[in-house]
Every structure is written in structure tokens, then in C-alpha cells.
Design an enzyme around this catalytic site. Structure first.
Site, PDB file in Angstrom:
ATOM      1  N   ARG A  75       0.838  -1.219   0.000  1.00 46.99           N
ATOM      2  CA  ARG A  75       0.000   0.000   0.000  1.00 46.99           C
ATOM      3  C   ARG A  75       0.868   1.262   0.000  1.00 46.99           C
ATOM      4  NH1 ARG A  75      -4.395   0.414   4.266  1.00 46.99           N
ATOM      5  NH2 ARG A  75      -5.068   2.038   2.834  1.00 46.99           N
ATOM      6  N   GLN A 105      -9.359  11.847   6.308  1.00 47.43           N
ATOM      7  CA  GLN A 105      -9.466  10.463   6.751  1.00 47.43           C
ATOM      8  C   GLN A 105      -8.431   9.599   6.030  1.00 47.43           C
ATOM      9  OE1 GLN A 105     -13.844  10.794   5.649  1.00 47.43           O
ATOM     10  NE2 GLN A 105     -13.968   9.274   7.264  1.00 47.43           N
ATOM     11  N   HIS A 123      -7.239   9.283  10.844  1.00 45.41           N
ATOM     12  CA  HIS A 123      -6.990   7.834  10.837  1.00 45.41           C
ATOM     13  C   HIS A 123      -5.501   7.516  10.789  1.00 45.41           C
ATOM     14  CE1 HIS A 123     -11.354   7.215   9.214  1.00 45.41           C
ATOM     15  NE2 HIS A 123     -11.317   7.411  10.517  1.00 45.41           N
ATOM     16  N   CYS A 131       7.089   2.064  16.807  1.00 49.00           N
ATOM     17  CA  CYS A 131       7.291   0.726  17.371  1.00 49.00           C
ATOM     18  C   CYS A 131       5.977   0.188  17.933  1.00 49.00           C
ATOM     19  CB  CYS A 131       8.344   0.801  18.474  1.00 49.00           C
ATOM     20  SG  CYS A 131       8.556  -0.757  19.363  1.00 49.00           S
ATOM     21  N   ASN A 222     -19.070  15.350  -4.053  1.00 49.45           N
ATOM     22  CA  ASN A 222     -18.887  13.918  -4.275  1.00 49.45           C
ATOM     23  C   ASN A 222     -19.614  13.548  -5.572  1.00 49.45           C
ATOM     24  OD1 ASN A 222     -17.685  11.628  -2.635  1.00 49.45           O
ATOM     25  ND2 ASN A 222     -19.639  10.708  -3.169  1.00 49.45           N
TER      26      ASN A 222
END
Ligand SMILES: [Zn+2]
Length: 249
Positions: A75, A105, A123, A131, A222
Site C-alpha cells: 500500500r 481520513q 486515521h 514501534c 462527491n
């Protein structure tokens, strides 16, 4: 698509003229337009049979860290190979005209690479690695080899445990500072633009309603109606890359 709907042009101009502030909330649709696969939908042969809901958890990491890290390395590489689009660049330009808080987000860094300052990655961020055990921050990334599924995670220089991606996994709380910044931006703004978000992922999906309760005008951008459309003051059916450049003319 060649003009800003009149009502939206007017509310933006009024915001600028009256010294108001803008809050922009962006979601997966914004990144998808740069070619980054959405979280749930990929046809990539290497990972298509895996369920993201079962990879993006602390339990999955404990069980098979090399598999989870391999997925995130893939990703991350998709993000590195992608470029910000005209919508990302337009938001950076808009921030030079009107005080603008950017809340996203998305876990990629396309806004930053387009020149924006992101106030809140609610997010987390793919590249904000740390770590798993002690939280020590880590920035250097290991090499990526295409087609390799399992990659042993890097090790923490402080304690020797494994380095995890900086994203919020299912079942984890949002980062406190990012969420506080997001709520603050939603409460303070006079105009909120909700761009490319499905409106399904809470608590972020509650930010437009919060802004509206505090008196802001809320505009959705949108390509198709979403779960939030009925709560909006104005809806502009367009993609981010189509619509946002028109706002900066
Ligand atoms: Zn450590």
C-alpha cells in the site's frame, strides 16, 4: 463541469469577505482519483483474496506481522507511485486565500505533497511509523520488492520490537491530538467542504453534523449522493479533481 454552482460560489465568497474560516474534510474518493486503491476494493492479484478487515488489526499483526507488513509495504508503494491531482493542488491554493483547516481520513501523504498543511490525519498516516511495543517513532523505510507478500517488519532501535505503520487499525482509538484538532476545526469553521467521503466511517462522519450544529454551512462534493447528503446545506455532484480547481478559478 465548467462552473461552480451559484449557491456554493456565493457562500465561499461570503466566507472570504466576512473573514470566515473554512474546514475541508477529505476521504477515500480524493485519493482514489490519484489511483490509490480504496481500502476495500482492489483487484490486485497478490492481495485480492485478503480481507482488509482481517489485516488491519492488532490481532492480525501479533499473529502474522510479516504478512501485515507486506500488505502495508504494498500500500505504501502504491502511494509513492501516485501523484496528487488538481483537487489536492487546489486545496493548497485555497488555503492561501482563506484561513483553512484540512482534516483528512486518508492515510496517504498526497495533501502534503501538493503543498497543503494537514491539521488532522484522523486515521493516522501510513508513513508515521512507530514501534508496536514502545511507540518510538520511525521514519526510514525498507526497500520494496514487487510481488513479495511476506516482509519481516523493521526493528525498533530503542527496544528491538517490530515497527508498525502509523495508521489507526480496526478496534483502535483515533489519535487524541488529531481528533481534538478535527473537532476544533469543525466547531470553529463558518464553511465546511466534505470532499470524497462516503460518510460511513464514524466518528469522522459526525464532523459535518457537528459543524452544522455550530452554525457552519456544510457543502458536500462527491460524484454521487452519500449517507451524509441529506444532512448537507448544499450538494455538488462532482469529483474533487473536477470541482476544487473551479473554486480557486
Ligand atoms: Zn520499541
Amino acid at each position: 463541469m465548467d462552473a461552480v454552482p451559484t449557491a456554493i460560489a456565493e457562500v465561499l465568497q461570503r466566507t472570504i469577505d466576512t473573514g470566515g474560516t473554512l474546514c475541508v474534510l477529505t476521504g477515500a474518493g480524493m485519493s482514489a482519483e490519484s489511483g490509490i486503491p480504496t481500502f476495500r476494493g482492489t483487484h490486485d492479484s497478490l492481495w485480492s483474496r485478503f480481507d482488509p478487515m482481517r489485516l488491519a488489526t492488532a490481532d492480525a499483526w501479533r499473529e502474522d506481522p510479516a504478512l501485515v507488513w507486506g500488505w502495508y509495504r504494498w500500500r505504501m508503494q502504491a502511494v509513492r507511485d501516485a501523484q496528487p491531482h488538481a483537487g489536492h493542488r487546489a486545496l493548497a491554493a485555497l488555503a492561501r486565500r482563506v484561513p483553512l483547516s484540512l482534516v483528512t481520513q486518508n492515510v496517504d501523504d498526497l495533501h502534503e505533497r501538493a503543498g497543503s498543511i494537514v491539521d488532522a490525519h484522523v486515521h493516522g498516516g501510513l508513513f508515521a511509523m512507530r514501534c508496536f511495543a514502545c511507540g518510538h517513532a520511525h521514519t526510514a523505510l525498507d526497500d520494496y520488492m514487487e510481488g513479495v507478500q511476506r516482509v519481516e517488519p523493521m526493528r525498533c532501535t530503542a527496544c528491538g520490537d517490530r515497527i508498525r505503520p502509523g495508521v489507526v487499525w480496526f478496534g483502535e482509538a483515533l489519535p487524541d491530538d488529531a481528533w481534538t484538532s478535527a473537532v476544533d476545526a469543525a466547531e470553529r469553521c463558518t464553511l465546511m467542504l466534505v470532499v470524497g467521503t462516503s460518510g460511513l466511517v464514524y466518528p469522522a462522519a459526525g464532523l459535518p453534523a457537528l459543524a452544522r450544529r455550530k452554525g457552519a454551512t456544510v457543502v458536500e462534493i462527491n460524484p454521487e449522493p452519500t449517507a451524509l447528503s441529506t444532512e448537507m446545506d448544499l450538494v455538488w455532484l462532482a469529483t474533487a479533481a473536477q470541482a476544487l480547481p473551479l473554486l480557486v478559478g
